[in-house]
Design an enzyme around this catalytic site. Structure first.
Site, PDB file in Angstrom:
ATOM      1  N   LEU A 154       0.846  -1.201   0.000  1.00 36.10           N
ATOM      2  CA  LEU A 154       0.000   0.000   0.000  1.00 36.10           C
ATOM      3  C   LEU A 154       0.879   1.248   0.000  1.00 36.10           C
ATOM      4  O   LEU A 154       1.607   1.504   0.955  1.00 36.10           O
ATOM      5  CB  LEU A 154      -0.910  -0.002   1.231  1.00 36.10           C
ATOM      6  CG  LEU A 154      -1.694  -1.295   1.472  1.00 36.10           C
ATOM      7  CD1 LEU A 154      -2.638  -1.116   2.655  1.00 36.10           C
ATOM      8  CD2 LEU A 154      -2.447  -1.730   0.234  1.00 36.10           C
ATOM      9  N   GLY A 180      -0.882   6.588   0.049  1.00 37.14           N
ATOM     10  CA  GLY A 180      -1.160   7.645   1.037  1.00 37.14           C
ATOM     11  C   GLY A 180      -0.493   8.975   0.698  1.00 37.14           C
ATOM     12  O   GLY A 180       0.444   9.038  -0.092  1.00 37.14           O
ATOM     13  N   GLN A 197      -5.394   3.571  -6.695  1.00 40.27           N
ATOM     14  CA  GLN A 197      -6.520   3.654  -5.755  1.00 40.27           C
ATOM     15  C   GLN A 197      -7.382   4.811  -6.228  1.00 40.27           C
ATOM     16  O   GLN A 197      -7.084   5.973  -5.967  1.00 40.27           O
ATOM     17  CB  GLN A 197      -6.006   3.899  -4.342  1.00 40.27           C
ATOM     18  CG  GLN A 197      -7.109   3.916  -3.308  1.00 40.27           C
ATOM     19  CD  GLN A 197      -6.579   4.204  -1.918  1.00 40.27           C
ATOM     20  OE1 GLN A 197      -5.405   3.988  -1.630  1.00 40.27           O
ATOM     21  NE2 GLN A 197      -7.434   4.693  -1.051  1.00 40.27           N
ATOM     22  N   GLY A 240      -8.311   5.364   2.642  1.00 43.18           N
ATOM     23  CA  GLY A 240      -8.106   4.362   3.684  1.00 43.18           C
ATOM     24  C   GLY A 240      -7.550   3.051   3.170  1.00 43.18           C
ATOM     25  O   GLY A 240      -7.614   2.740   1.975  1.00 43.18           O
ATOM     26  N   THR A 241      -7.012   2.283   4.130  1.00 41.67           N
ATOM     27  CA  THR A 241      -6.318   1.048   3.772  1.00 41.67           C
ATOM     28  C   THR A 241      -7.252  -0.005   3.157  1.00 41.67           C
ATOM     29  O   THR A 241      -6.828  -0.771   2.292  1.00 41.67           O
ATOM     30  CB  THR A 241      -5.631   0.472   5.023  1.00 41.67           C
ATOM     31  OG1 THR A 241      -6.543   0.554   6.125  1.00 41.67           O
ATOM     32  CG2 THR A 241      -4.389   1.253   5.393  1.00 41.67           C
ATOM     33  N   GLY A 255      -2.933   0.782  16.912  1.00 39.72           N
ATOM     34  CA  GLY A 255      -4.161   0.028  17.116  1.00 39.72           C
ATOM     35  C   GLY A 255      -3.819  -1.161  18.002  1.00 39.72           C
ATOM     36  O   GLY A 255      -2.765  -1.775  17.842  1.00 39.72           O
ATOM     37  N   ASN A 260      -0.956  -3.587  16.226  1.00 38.38           N
ATOM     38  CA  ASN A 260      -1.099  -4.090  14.856  1.00 38.38           C
ATOM     39  C   ASN A 260       0.016  -3.473  14.005  1.00 38.38           C
ATOM     40  O   ASN A 260       0.152  -2.255  13.944  1.00 38.38           O
ATOM     41  CB  ASN A 260      -2.481  -3.665  14.343  1.00 38.38           C
ATOM     42  CG  ASN A 260      -2.672  -3.961  12.879  1.00 38.38           C
ATOM     43  OD1 ASN A 260      -2.046  -4.850  12.333  1.00 38.38           O
ATOM     44  ND2 ASN A 260      -3.568  -3.203  12.242  1.00 38.38           N
ATOM     45  N   HIS A 286      30.087  24.999   3.371  1.00 34.79           N
ATOM     46  CA  HIS A 286      31.078  25.766   4.143  1.00 34.79           C
ATOM     47  C   HIS A 286      30.541  26.086   5.527  1.00 34.79           C
ATOM     48  O   HIS A 286      29.460  26.656   5.654  1.00 34.79           O
ATOM     49  CB  HIS A 286      31.381  27.135   3.500  1.00 34.79           C
ATOM     50  CG  HIS A 286      31.235  27.195   2.040  1.00 34.79           C
ATOM     51  ND1 HIS A 286      32.272  26.927   1.172  1.00 34.79           N
ATOM     52  CD2 HIS A 286      30.161  27.507   1.259  1.00 34.79           C
ATOM     53  CE1 HIS A 286      31.842  27.080  -0.064  1.00 34.79           C
ATOM     54  NE2 HIS A 286      30.570  27.423  -0.042  1.00 34.79           N
TER      55      HIS A 286
HETATM   56  P1  TTP Z   1      -1.194   6.218   6.770  1.00 37.32           P
HETATM   57  O1  TTP Z   1       0.193   6.406   7.299  1.00 37.32           O
HETATM   58  O2  TTP Z   1      -2.290   6.053   7.738  1.00 37.32           O
HETATM   59  O3  TTP Z   1      -1.592   7.407   5.786  1.00 37.32           O
HETATM   60  P2  TTP Z   1      -0.704   8.281   4.852  1.00 37.32           P
HETATM   61  O4  TTP Z   1       0.375   7.471   4.187  1.00 37.32           O
HETATM   62  O5  TTP Z   1      -1.621   9.001   3.920  1.00 37.32           O
HETATM   63  O6  TTP Z   1       0.028   9.316   5.837  1.00 37.32           O
HETATM   64  P3  TTP Z   1      -0.584  10.612   6.584  1.00 37.32           P
HETATM   65  O7  TTP Z   1      -1.552  10.083   7.585  1.00 37.32           O
HETATM   66  O8  TTP Z   1       0.646  11.220   7.194  1.00 37.32           O
HETATM   67  O9  TTP Z   1      -1.192  11.486   5.528  1.00 37.32           O
HETATM   68  O10 TTP Z   1      -1.228   4.974   5.773  1.00 37.32           O
HETATM   69  C1  TTP Z   1      -0.844   3.672   6.134  1.00 37.32           C
HETATM   70  C2  TTP Z   1      -0.456   2.936   4.883  1.00 37.32           C
HETATM   71  O11 TTP Z   1      -1.547   2.785   3.983  1.00 37.32           O
HETATM   72  C3  TTP Z   1       0.614   3.619   4.109  1.00 37.32           C
HETATM   73  O12 TTP Z   1       1.451   2.610   3.598  1.00 37.32           O
HETATM   74  C4  TTP Z   1      -0.117   4.308   2.982  1.00 37.32           C
HETATM   75  C5  TTP Z   1      -1.309   3.419   2.737  1.00 37.32           C
HETATM   76  N1  TTP Z   1      -2.541   4.104   2.334  1.00 37.32           N
HETATM   77  C6  TTP Z   1      -3.042   3.893   1.060  1.00 37.32           C
HETATM   78  O13 TTP Z   1      -2.447   3.180   0.253  1.00 37.32           O
HETATM   79  N2  TTP Z   1      -4.212   4.503   0.728  1.00 37.32           N
HETATM   80  C7  TTP Z   1      -4.891   5.318   1.580  1.00 37.32           C
HETATM   81  O14 TTP Z   1      -5.948   5.852   1.217  1.00 37.32           O
HETATM   82  C8  TTP Z   1      -4.345   5.536   2.900  1.00 37.32           C
HETATM   83  C9  TTP Z   1      -5.034   6.429   3.887  1.00 37.32           C
HETATM   84  C10 TTP Z   1      -3.163   4.905   3.227  1.00 37.32           C
END
Ligand code: TTP
Length: 410
Positions: A6, A9, A77, A82-83, A141, A165, A317
């Site tokens: 993933l 983000g 995506q 979100g994940t 979490g 987690n 420098h």
């Molecule tokens: P996060 O660290 O929660 O989100 P982020 O990478 O956007 O960082 P920030 O909160 O600083 O803006 O994400 C956890 C993991 O999931 C990371 O590997 C990125 C991925 N992710 C996605 O692929 N798509 C998404 O929509 C989100 C929110 C996260």
């Protein structure tokens, strides 16, 4: 098996380093975070599926279509945050088989995946997640376990101890049905942890494995320094490919890339990693846990300690750079100094998404973006940020964060 990474983000908490690139493209120990991830899951997968969105072109251009001979497929995506939405983007490639999913912004050692795979197989589970015990779960979490099953995952329960987690999972393709049923969380995202809770409610077998090795979730700038220190301490081999002039002192382990020249009077105490075609010295002092990228210049009377200096950047420098991160293509003017310790010795706080956060560190310097220039004799307070493409005029004291794309003069 396929490995879904993933990497879509926005990495807001890592601004200004993520002003123009995905966070997984930030280099730690001179290698983008995502490459550390690919390397560590490599033995367990035969194809990488990378979920991209924010500045996807930078990632795709860099990695290309294979890693170590195994193909990389990119999926965008398109919908939602979100994940859970990120994993759902890979449905076309994984709907008929079990697969591994990892957050692209975490570091872990290989054996974690091995023990998790064993647990997943042993229990013929629908999902398996890697957990690690922490004394304070304020940032994680919490995974509630009973015997060999996961009972629930609770979002950030506070300063209590328990299992966190780690963002590393094996799933059977049934996960997609549950993602379809997952609602929006309080923070407006579709979270895979909510999906897993739904699976548990419907009596699906969710198991776990406990990991005891090093793990870091790269959310905030100082996590980059922590990971850099870990990698240099544990994975660096002394290897000098560049030219070291007589009169330079190198205390191993130090890696110096091809084409780099270390001039007389340089004093380097490892672990230190220096990339290719950089110019180091004469007469500089580079202290442990420093990574300097390719085509950098560290010049006369410069001291660097426990810092990350990305490619094409210069401290040419009379500079002191301590516990700091300097993005790509940035130039510090003569006499630009970073302060890394408060006069009262308290922890350094950093503004993250508009709120001051305690970094937990007594020593933390500057966080400087890409394509920044500072004039002569600029002084930067601890934990301050300078946004990408900004210019800080001569003699200024940076006691507040500077946004990207601005010219600040007295
Ligand atoms: P996060 O660290 O929660 O989100 P982020 O990478 O956007 O960082 P920030 O909160 O600083 O803006 O994400 C956890 C993991 O999931 C990371 O590997 C990125 C991925 N992710 C996605 O692929 N798509 C998404 O929509 C989100 C929110 C996260």
């Amino acid at each position: 098996m396929k490995g879904v990474i993933l990497a879509a983000g926005k990495g807001e908490r890592l601004r200004p380093l993520t002003d123009d690139r995905p966070k997984v493209m930030l280099k730690v120990a001179n290698k983008p975070i995502i490459e550390h991830v690919l390397e560590n899951i490599y033995p367990f997968v035969d194809e990488f599926i990378v979920v991209v969105r924010y500045h996807k072109e930078k990632l795709m251009e860099h990695l290309g279509d294979e890693y170590g001979g195994k193909p990389i497929t990119y999926v965008e995506q398109v919908q939602g945050e979100g994940t859970a939405k990120a994993i759902y983007s890979a449905i076309k490639y994984t709907e008929n088989e079990e697969f591994l999913t990892v957050n692209g912004d975490i570091y872990f050692e290989r054996e974690g995946i091995k023990t998790l795979l064993q647990a997943f197989r042993k229990h013929n589970a629908d999902a398996a997640l890697l957990v690690k015990e922490f004394k304070d779960l304020s940032h994680f979490g919490m995974v509630e376990i009973e015997n060999e099953s996961v009972k629930a995952i609770k979002e950030k329960p506070g300063a209590i101890s328990g299992y966190a987690n780690l963002g590393i999972y094996f799933f059977k393709p049934e996960i997609f049905e549950f993602i379809e049923k997952t609602g929006e969380s309080e923070r407006g995202e579709y979270e895979i942890t909510d999906t897993i809770n739904l699976m548990i409610k419907e009596n699906r077998k969710v198991t776990y494995a406990v990991y005891e090795g090093y793990w870091n979730d790269i959310g905030r700038p100082w996590n980059l320094l922590e990971l850099n220190e870990y990698l240099l301490k544990n994975h660096l081999k002394h290897n000098i490919k560049g030219i070291v002039e007589e009169g330079a002192t190198i205390i191993p382990p130090v890696e110096i890339g091809e084409g780099t020249v270390v001039r007389s009077g340089a004093y380097i105490i490892g672990p230190v990693k220096i990339g290719k075609n950089s110019k180091i010295g004469p007469n500089c002092f580079i202290r442990p846990y420093t990574s300097i990228g390719n085509k950098c210049h560290v010049g006369n009377a410069v001291e660097i300690k426990n810092s990350i200096i990305m490619d094409h950047s210069n401290a040419p420098h009379l500079n002191y750079v301590g516990d700091s991160i300097i993005g790509e293509n940035t130039n510090l003017g003569a006499g630009t100094i970073t302060a890394n310790l408060r006069h009262d010795n308290k922890n350094i706080k950093v503004e993250i998404k508009g709120k001051l956060e305690d970094s937990g560190r007594r020593k933390l310097g500057a966080i400087i973006g890409h394509n920044v220039k500072t004039g002569i004799n600029v002084t930067i307070y601890p934990g301050r940020k300078i946004g990408s493409n900004s210019f800080v005029g001569p003699g200024l004291i940076v006691d507040k964060n500077i946004p990207p794309n601005v010219l600040v003069v007295a």
